[in-house]
Write a protein that holds these residues in place. Sequence first.
Motif, PDB file in Angstrom:
ATOM      1  N   UNK A 205       4.772  -6.027  15.142  1.00 53.42           N
ATOM      2  CA  UNK A 205       5.794  -6.257  16.165  1.00 53.42           C
ATOM      3  C   UNK A 205       6.239  -7.716  16.199  1.00 53.42           C
ATOM      4  N   UNK A 206       5.338  -8.631  15.842  1.00 53.03           N
ATOM      5  CA  UNK A 206       5.727 -10.040  15.758  1.00 53.03           C
ATOM      6  C   UNK A 206       6.748 -10.224  14.651  1.00 53.03           C
ATOM      7  N   UNK A 207       6.504  -9.590  13.517  1.00 55.23           N
ATOM      8  CA  UNK A 207       7.460  -9.649  12.408  1.00 55.23           C
ATOM      9  C   UNK A 207       8.821  -9.141  12.871  1.00 55.23           C
ATOM     10  N   UNK A 208       8.815  -7.996  13.542  1.00 57.63           N
ATOM     11  CA  UNK A 208      10.066  -7.401  13.999  1.00 57.63           C
ATOM     12  C   UNK A 208      10.779  -8.278  15.016  1.00 57.63           C
ATOM     13  N   UNK A 209      10.014  -8.831  15.968  1.00 53.92           N
ATOM     14  CA  UNK A 209      10.623  -9.683  16.988  1.00 53.92           C
ATOM     15  C   UNK A 209      11.311 -10.889  16.368  1.00 53.92           C
ATOM     16  N   UNK A 223       5.348 -11.990   8.327  1.00 55.65           N
ATOM     17  CA  UNK A 223       5.224 -10.852   7.411  1.00 55.65           C
ATOM     18  C   UNK A 223       4.143 -11.112   6.370  1.00 55.65           C
ATOM     19  N   UNK A 224       4.186 -12.272   5.742  1.00 53.89           N
ATOM     20  CA  UNK A 224       3.210 -12.567   4.689  1.00 53.89           C
ATOM     21  C   UNK A 224       1.794 -12.632   5.254  1.00 53.89           C
ATOM     22  N   UNK A 301       8.238   1.152   0.580  1.00 55.98           N
ATOM     23  CA  UNK A 301       6.801   1.074   0.853  1.00 55.98           C
ATOM     24  C   UNK A 301       6.117   2.434   0.750  1.00 55.98           C
ATOM     25  N   UNK A 302       6.919   3.509   0.704  1.00 60.88           N
ATOM     26  CA  UNK A 302       6.334   4.850   0.602  1.00 60.88           C
ATOM     27  C   UNK A 302       6.449   5.429  -0.806  1.00 60.88           C
ATOM     28  N   UNK A 303       6.548   4.540  -1.783  1.00 62.32           N
ATOM     29  CA  UNK A 303       6.515   5.004  -3.159  1.00 62.32           C
ATOM     30  C   UNK A 303       7.809   4.907  -3.911  1.00 62.32           C
ATOM     31  N   UNK A 304       8.887   4.554  -3.216  1.00 62.68           N
ATOM     32  CA  UNK A 304      10.172   4.476  -3.895  1.00 62.68           C
ATOM     33  C   UNK A 304      10.374   3.185  -4.659  1.00 62.68           C
ATOM     34  N   UNK A 305       9.484   2.211  -4.465  1.00 65.56           N
ATOM     35  CA  UNK A 305       9.584   0.933  -5.160  1.00 65.56           C
ATOM     36  C   UNK A 305       8.229   0.510  -5.685  1.00 65.56           C
ATOM     37  N   UNK A 306       8.213  -0.526  -6.509  1.00 67.04           N
ATOM     38  CA  UNK A 306       6.952  -0.973  -7.112  1.00 67.04           C
ATOM     39  C   UNK A 306       6.292  -2.079  -6.321  1.00 67.04           C
ATOM     40  N   UNK A 307       7.012  -2.719  -5.412  1.00 65.69           N
ATOM     41  CA  UNK A 307       6.474  -3.860  -4.675  1.00 65.69           C
ATOM     42  C   UNK A 307       6.835  -3.745  -3.188  1.00 65.69           C
ATOM     43  N   UNK A 308       5.952  -3.174  -2.367  1.00 64.69           N
ATOM     44  CA  UNK A 308       6.231  -3.029  -0.931  1.00 64.69           C
ATOM     45  C   UNK A 308       6.514  -4.366  -0.249  1.00 64.69           C
ATOM     46  N   UNK A 309       5.798  -5.412  -0.670  1.00 67.33           N
ATOM     47  CA  UNK A 309       6.003  -6.725  -0.065  1.00 67.33           C
ATOM     48  C   UNK A 309       7.414  -7.229  -0.263  1.00 67.33           C
TER      49      UNK A 309
END
Length: 329
Positions: A205-209, A223-224, A301-309
């Motif tokens: 939630x901090x990231x989102x805010x 985020x990191x 992040x649910x598998x559609x990419x290779x790097x969620x970060x």
Amino acid sequence: MARQTANDDPLAPVTVAVGQEDLLLDRAVQEVVAAAKASDADTDVRDLTPDQLQPGTLAELTSPSLFAERKVVVVRNAQDLSADTIKDVKAYLSAPAEEITLVLLHAGGAKGKGLLDAARKAGAREVACPKMTKPADRLAFVRGEFRALGRSATPEACQALVDAIGSDLRELASAAAQLVADVEGTIDESVVGRYYTGRAEASSFTVADRAVEGRTAEALEALRWSLSTGVAPVLITSALAQGVRAIGKLSSARGGRPADLARELGMPPWKIDRVRQQMRGWTPDGVAEALRAVAEADAGVKGGGTDPGYALEKAVVTIARAARSRGRG
């Protein structure tokens, strides 16, 4: 969990939900509405505040219909009704109409106690929705949430979730639902720790805010740190989605007091105030752009990419830019 009297039929002519726990009050209403719509998909639901229920209004709402349609009439903060309207409600309690379900939400204090007593005397179904001020009550609530969702959680996991989230029942319920959706098998303390480690310092939630406030550098830093301390990427995308949707909901809502908007939008009043501060600089196009970014990140992040970060960083940058869209030429 909300406690019910022996008369546990949601379609009882009158239900009175008593207490001050908003989540439980809302669930009491939702249970009645769901039961009514299961019986008749065309059920008419009227959700009223005290100022909307004037003398004579209840009689109009509950008068026989040519088509005998089912109706649910919800009266919030019934303890605040005017004396004349309370007379109307008491009169109705003695002879409730067929195909009508009346739901009274009452804080349970001394104010308006006569109405509450009259409802009880008339045999109304009662749902207790007390504020959960004790840690043991919140722990029991979390256990009940997992049971209701059909999943097992160890006592240590339940305690860890309460310790991580705090006293807000909506957040506790949301966290339990998220864990059930994302984790297979029994939910134990290690699972909760993996999702919520470092939450106080840099939660999802901090990231989102920070992102919806347009503070790109701070959002990326949060985020990191979150990712490095084990916060699950899916929780971050969920928080980003909630943050952007809250901006969109409030920007399109009618003006009013935080308490009124909270009921309309399903947010606690404190969050209305926070979102009002965050929405400066946002435009409808910015909200749409941000929602697309969240959807892409969620897929990543649910598998559609290779790097969620990377997917999350890209979304955070896009959201923060959209937050400043009003100032861009």
